[in-house]
Design a protein around this motif. Structure first.
Motif, short mmCIF file in Angstrom:
data_model
loop_
_atom_site.label_atom_id
_atom_site.label_comp_id
_atom_site.label_asym_id
_atom_site.label_seq_id
_atom_site.Cartn_x
_atom_site.Cartn_y
_atom_site.Cartn_z
N ILE A 29 -13.45 32.20 -16.88
CA ILE A 29 -14.85 31.78 -16.84
C ILE A 29 -15.65 33.00 -16.44
O ILE A 29 -15.51 33.52 -15.33
CB ILE A 29 -15.07 30.62 -15.85
N ASP A 30 -16.48 33.47 -17.36
CA ASP A 30 -17.34 34.61 -17.07
C ASP A 30 -18.41 34.17 -16.08
O ASP A 30 -18.80 33.00 -16.02
CB ASP A 30 -18.00 35.13 -18.34
N PRO A 31 -18.92 35.12 -15.30
CA PRO A 31 -20.00 34.78 -14.36
C PRO A 31 -21.20 34.20 -15.12
O PRO A 31 -21.56 34.65 -16.20
CB PRO A 31 -20.37 36.13 -13.72
N PHE A 32 -21.80 33.15 -14.55
CA PHE A 32 -22.97 32.52 -15.15
C PHE A 32 -23.82 31.93 -14.03
O PHE A 32 -23.34 31.73 -12.92
CB PHE A 32 -22.58 31.47 -16.18
N THR A 33 -25.06 31.64 -14.35
CA THR A 33 -25.96 31.01 -13.39
C THR A 33 -26.08 29.55 -13.78
O THR A 33 -26.53 29.23 -14.88
CB THR A 33 -27.35 31.67 -13.44
N PRO A 34 -25.69 28.64 -12.86
CA PRO A 34 -25.81 27.21 -13.19
C PRO A 34 -27.29 26.82 -13.43
O PRO A 34 -28.18 27.37 -12.79
CB PRO A 34 -25.27 26.52 -11.93
N ARG A 35 -27.50 25.96 -14.32
CA ARG A 35 -28.86 25.52 -14.64
C ARG A 35 -29.09 24.08 -14.27
O ARG A 35 -28.29 23.25 -14.30
CB ARG A 35 -29.17 25.75 -16.11
N ALA A 57 -16.97 23.88 -17.49
CA ALA A 57 -16.20 23.63 -18.71
C ALA A 57 -16.88 24.24 -19.93
O ALA A 57 -16.21 24.75 -20.84
CB ALA A 57 -16.02 22.12 -18.91
N ASP A 58 -18.22 24.23 -19.96
CA ASP A 58 -18.96 24.85 -21.07
C ASP A 58 -18.69 26.35 -21.17
O ASP A 58 -18.66 26.91 -22.27
CB ASP A 58 -20.47 24.66 -20.90
N HIS A 59 -18.50 26.99 -20.03
CA HIS A 59 -18.32 28.45 -20.01
C HIS A 59 -16.85 28.88 -20.02
O HIS A 59 -16.56 30.07 -20.05
CB HIS A 59 -19.03 29.05 -18.79
#
Length: 177
Positions: free
Chosen positions: A171-177, A158-160
């Motif tokens: 939703i752009d590609p991102f690495t979960p933290r 949801a943040d991205h």
């Protein structure tokens, strides 16, 4: 927050500034009289105290504390030979005042933090999501691989997320933290 002694010390410190030994002696006598009166009222029943009446025990305790503090100030003036009471020269009274200020500052800080927590809690969204079996399995598998709980992974998604002008969700590609 403040006990009767704290209130009495602050009040006497404020009211006593610049008073002569004779004036302080008058304050001691007045406090003794009020202490006797309020103590006597504890033993006599009051017919109708009214909506703004104070607690008789609390009032008696306050006057006893004031009487004690006025006697301390009178003894200090007498011992030190001061012409008048100067709160700045009263080492013990100044220490108590600093302690009260520190407590007040701490209480205000804690209260502000508590209010911020309440505001943050109001801004949070808590929801329950029911997913079909296939998306649910995929979400759990991704969460397991990232070491996150499924609800944390959804929060990061949801943040991205971005809503495009045409109404599509991206939703752009991102690495979960």
């Amino acid at each position: 927050m403040w006990g009767a002694e704290d209130v009495a010390r602050a009040s006497v410190r404020r009211q006593g500034a610049g008073l002569s030994a004779a004036q302080v002696a008058d304050k001691v006598a007045e406090a003794a009289r009020r202490e006797r009166e309020t103590s006597a009222q504890l033993d006599s029943p009051v017919a109708d105290p009214g909506p703004y009446a104070t607690d008789p025990e609390d009032l008696a305790e306050q006057w006893a504390a004031r009487h004690t503090e006025w006697r301390r100030v009178a003894a200090l003036i007498d011992t030190c030979g001061w012409p008048a009471y100067d709160p700045g020269q009263d080492v013990q009274g100044s220490q108590w005042a600093r302690e009260r200020d520190e407590l007040r500052t701490g209480a205000r800080t804690r209260h502000a933090a508590w209010q911020q927590e309440r505001q943050d809690a109001r801004d949070e969204l808590r929801t329950e999501v029911w997913l079909a079996a296939d998306p649910s399995r995929r979400l759990r598998a991704v969460a397991a691989r990232t070491g996150l709980r499924p609800e944390h992974l959804l929060a990061q998604l949801a943040d991205h997320a971005r809503l495009n002008d045409d109404g599509t969700l991206t939703i752009d590609p991102f690495t979960p933290r």
